[in-house]
Design an enzyme around this catalytic site. Structure first.
Site, PDB file in Angstrom:
ATOM      1  N   LYS A  87       0.851  -1.193   0.000  1.00 38.73           N
ATOM      2  CA  LYS A  87       0.000   0.000   0.000  1.00 38.73           C
ATOM      3  C   LYS A  87       0.883   1.237   0.000  1.00 38.73           C
ATOM      4  O   LYS A  87       1.950   1.257   0.630  1.00 38.73           O
ATOM      5  CB  LYS A  87      -0.872   0.025   1.259  1.00 38.73           C
ATOM      6  N   GLY A 191     -25.755   2.467   1.458  1.00 36.34           N
ATOM      7  CA  GLY A 191     -24.739   3.123   0.635  1.00 36.34           C
ATOM      8  C   GLY A 191     -25.005   2.783  -0.821  1.00 36.34           C
ATOM      9  O   GLY A 191     -24.560   1.744  -1.308  1.00 36.34           O
ATOM     10  N   GLY A 193     -23.955   3.989  -3.691  1.00 32.52           N
ATOM     11  CA  GLY A 193     -22.993   4.674  -4.553  1.00 32.52           C
ATOM     12  C   GLY A 193     -22.609   3.830  -5.752  1.00 32.52           C
ATOM     13  O   GLY A 193     -23.459   3.115  -6.307  1.00 32.52           O
ATOM     14  N   HIS A 194     -21.334   3.896  -6.126  1.00 32.98           N
ATOM     15  CA  HIS A 194     -20.886   3.168  -7.321  1.00 32.98           C
ATOM     16  C   HIS A 194     -21.181   1.674  -7.231  1.00 32.98           C
ATOM     17  O   HIS A 194     -21.754   1.094  -8.145  1.00 32.98           O
ATOM     18  CB  HIS A 194     -19.383   3.382  -7.528  1.00 32.98           C
ATOM     19  N   VAL A 195     -20.778   1.056  -6.128  1.00 29.96           N
ATOM     20  CA  VAL A 195     -20.981  -0.391  -6.000  1.00 29.96           C
ATOM     21  C   VAL A 195     -22.404  -0.691  -5.535  1.00 29.96           C
ATOM     22  O   VAL A 195     -23.103  -1.520  -6.139  1.00 29.96           O
ATOM     23  CB  VAL A 195     -19.968  -1.014  -5.010  1.00 29.96           C
TER      24      VAL A 195
HETATM   25  P1  NAD Z   1     -19.056   5.513  -3.329  1.00 34.90           P
HETATM   26  O1  NAD Z   1     -18.446   6.700  -2.678  1.00 34.90           O
HETATM   27  O2  NAD Z   1     -19.396   5.560  -4.771  1.00 34.90           O
HETATM   28  O3  NAD Z   1     -20.421   5.121  -2.564  1.00 34.90           O
HETATM   29  C1  NAD Z   1     -20.554   5.168  -1.193  1.00 34.90           C
HETATM   30  C2  NAD Z   1     -21.974   5.660  -0.903  1.00 34.90           C
HETATM   31  O4  NAD Z   1     -22.183   5.560   0.511  1.00 34.90           O
HETATM   32  C3  NAD Z   1     -22.198   7.109  -1.296  1.00 34.90           C
HETATM   33  O5  NAD Z   1     -23.407   7.222  -2.053  1.00 34.90           O
HETATM   34  C4  NAD Z   1     -22.312   7.826   0.057  1.00 34.90           C
HETATM   35  O6  NAD Z   1     -23.192   8.944   0.015  1.00 34.90           O
HETATM   36  C5  NAD Z   1     -22.852   6.734   0.935  1.00 34.90           C
HETATM   37  N1  NAD Z   1     -22.599   6.880   2.367  1.00 34.90           N
HETATM   38  C6  NAD Z   1     -21.535   7.440   2.988  1.00 34.90           C
HETATM   39  N2  NAD Z   1     -21.675   7.363   4.317  1.00 34.90           N
HETATM   40  C7  NAD Z   1     -22.842   6.722   4.547  1.00 34.90           C
HETATM   41  C8  NAD Z   1     -23.538   6.311   5.726  1.00 34.90           C
HETATM   42  N3  NAD Z   1     -23.040   6.556   6.934  1.00 34.90           N
HETATM   43  N4  NAD Z   1     -24.711   5.671   5.577  1.00 34.90           N
HETATM   44  C9  NAD Z   1     -25.220   5.429   4.354  1.00 34.90           C
HETATM   45  N5  NAD Z   1     -24.608   5.787   3.213  1.00 34.90           N
HETATM   46  C10 NAD Z   1     -23.445   6.423   3.310  1.00 34.90           C
HETATM   47  O7  NAD Z   1     -18.071   4.293  -2.990  1.00 34.90           O
HETATM   48  P2  NAD Z   1     -18.010   2.886  -3.722  1.00 34.90           P
HETATM   49  O8  NAD Z   1     -16.963   2.904  -4.750  1.00 34.90           O
HETATM   50  O9  NAD Z   1     -19.384   2.454  -4.081  1.00 34.90           O
HETATM   51  O10 NAD Z   1     -17.440   1.966  -2.528  1.00 34.90           O
HETATM   52  C11 NAD Z   1     -18.281   1.594  -1.462  1.00 34.90           C
HETATM   53  C12 NAD Z   1     -17.500   0.754  -0.456  1.00 34.90           C
HETATM   54  O11 NAD Z   1     -16.977  -0.408  -1.088  1.00 34.90           O
HETATM   55  C13 NAD Z   1     -16.289   1.461   0.165  1.00 34.90           C
HETATM   56  O12 NAD Z   1     -16.139   1.013   1.500  1.00 34.90           O
HETATM   57  C14 NAD Z   1     -15.140   0.960  -0.672  1.00 34.90           C
HETATM   58  O13 NAD Z   1     -13.917   0.995   0.054  1.00 34.90           O
HETATM   59  C15 NAD Z   1     -15.577  -0.462  -0.928  1.00 34.90           C
HETATM   60  N6  NAD Z   1     -14.991  -1.028  -2.149  1.00 34.90           N
HETATM   61  C16 NAD Z   1     -15.258  -0.475  -3.361  1.00 34.90           C
HETATM   62  C17 NAD Z   1     -14.723  -1.027  -4.504  1.00 34.90           C
HETATM   63  C18 NAD Z   1     -15.021  -0.463  -5.872  1.00 34.90           C
HETATM   64  O14 NAD Z   1     -14.831  -1.153  -6.860  1.00 34.90           O
HETATM   65  N7  NAD Z   1     -15.501   0.774  -5.968  1.00 34.90           N
HETATM   66  C19 NAD Z   1     -13.894  -2.176  -4.418  1.00 34.90           C
HETATM   67  C20 NAD Z   1     -13.648  -2.731  -3.160  1.00 34.90           C
HETATM   68  C21 NAD Z   1     -14.203  -2.155  -2.028  1.00 34.90           C
END
Ligand code: NAD
Length: 355
Positions: A87, A191, A193-195
């Site tokens: 990292k 949450g 968001g993207h995932v």
């Molecule tokens: P993102 O920022 O697109 O989505 C996160 C969402 O969570 C946002 O819409 C945000 O408004 C919401 N959020 C934040 N705090 C919150 C809370 N307390 N309660 C409810 N909603 C809340 O992030 P992402 O890329 O979708 O990733 C989500 C999680 O998955 C993260 O923990 C990330 O580390 C993990 N992750 C993501 C990926 C990836 O491919 N993007 C891969 C491995 C792990």
């Protein structure tokens, strides 16, 4: 002091014992502290993102690099990838997002640090960095993935991660109810968001009864589109559902919430879902199936692994769908051995590391 390709490093802290390498330096252009921890290269180059973050002290940034590097070793090993764990941390001088010349200086300094490790560490996007940043780092080193699509990069990892979460969720449903289908099962995605948003769409396609939650009210539109219930985050965690899918920040299950959960399964994309690893025991005692987060969300790592090894779509799909089989395996082992899925997942990773 030691030298990596002419870069001076400071003595590693005691916490670095058991790590292969810890590079800590002051960026020549930016003056910022940069830390790269290489936990293990036993299975392949240590791959792990570049975190650009403002820490209270350089020591905190170094500790973060060490902690996250070790987690990457476990994640790669459990996913069956020929990768080690590492990292990078770039300590931003202020909490404001670095822009312009400062951002460029930070990224070029980091690129030089990556280059000095001669491919033992490969960097990628992480919190605070994106594909455009990877293109700047690539000006100084070839050991970088997560480049923009037009530069041959693998692009947005979220669709691959969401597919992996769905595979894991199916394995949990099979284990708990004897049927992997989400049809008719209530799934609460916290949450969107993207995932989480993509996962919700996949689950809606699969006939799940959905509940969505987000701190961002704009995500209500997705809930309306998918016919999902909309819950505030506090109540969503405690929803009476078949599956709680944490897809926002880590630490949502803590000592205060673990005894109040009403879900049958916890399976989501968020890193470090458990505020403390010992909570895995509490979940097991309550009969709640827990899919270890570092197995569930390995799709993001698989996405950049594919970029590194030029894997085709079919190979990526196979690796991602295999996440389901791995989750099924650790759930069975935990039942058989009277342990937790988390303990079994860690044992699996150690076994693959030959320890
Ligand atoms: P993102 O920022 O697109 O989505 C996160 C969402 O969570 C946002 O819409 C945000 O408004 C919401 N959020 C934040 N705090 C919150 C809370 N307390 N309660 C409810 N909603 C809340 O992030 P992402 O890329 O979708 O990733 C989500 C999680 O998955 C993260 O923990 C990330 O580390 C993990 N992750 C993501 C990926 C990836 O491919 N993007 C891969 C491995 C792990």
């Amino acid at each position: 002091m030691s030298a990596h390709g002419g870069i001076q490093t400071v003595a590693p802290p005691a916490a670095a014992a058991g790590y292969e390498d810890l590079l800590v330096l002051e960026g020549a252009r930016s003056g910022a502290t940069i830390a790269i921890a290489v936990h293990s290269t036993a299975l392949g180059p240590a791959l792990g993102g570049a975190r650009l973050w403002h820490y209270e002290s350089a020591g905190e940034g170094i500790e973060d690099a060490l902690r996250l590097a070790r987690a990457m070793t476990y994640k790669a090993a459990a996913a069956g990838l020929r990768l080690g764990g590492g990292k990078g941390v770039i300590c931003a001088p202020t909490a404001a997002r670095p822009e312009g010349e400062l951002r460029r200086a930070l990224l070029l300094d980091f690129g030089d640090a990556v280059a000095s490790l001669d491919g033992r560490y490969v960097t990628a996007e992480d919190v605070g960095t994106d594909a455009a940043d990877m293109a700047v780092i690539a000006e100084r080193t070839s050991h970088v993935v997560g480049l923009p699509g037009e530069r041959g990069g693998s692009g947005d990892p979220s669709p691959v991660t969401a597919r992996g979460v769905l595979a894991a969720l199916g394995a949990c449903l099979e284990h708990r109810f004897g049927d992997p289908s989400p049809a008719g099962r209530r799934v609460c995605v916290v949450g969107a968001g993207h995932v989480g948003g993509r996962l919700a769409r996949l689950l809606a396609d699969g006939g799940a009864e959905l509940a969505l939650s987000d701190v961002d009210p704009a995500r209500r539109a997705l809930a309306a589109e998918l016919g999902a219930d909309w819950l505030e985050p506090g109540e969503a965690i405690l929803d009476d559902c078949d599956v709680l899918a944490p897809c926002a920040l880590g630490g949502v299950i803590d000592a205060a919430t673990v005894g109040r959960l009403r879900c049958r399964i916890v399976c989501g994309a968020a890193n470090n879902v458990l505020a403390d690893e010992r909570l895995a025991v509490d979940l097991a005692r309550r009969g709640i199936v827990y899919a270890p987060d570092f197995i569930v969300n390995a799709g993001g790592l698989i996405n950049v692994y594919a970029e590194l090894h030029q894997l085709d779509h079919e190979a990526v799909t196979n690796l991602v769908d295999h996440i389901g089989a791995t989750v099924g395996l650790v759930l069975e082992e935990a039942d058989r051995n009277g342990t937790t899925p988390l303990a079994e997942a860690q044992a699996l990773a150690l076994q693959r590391l030959g320890r």
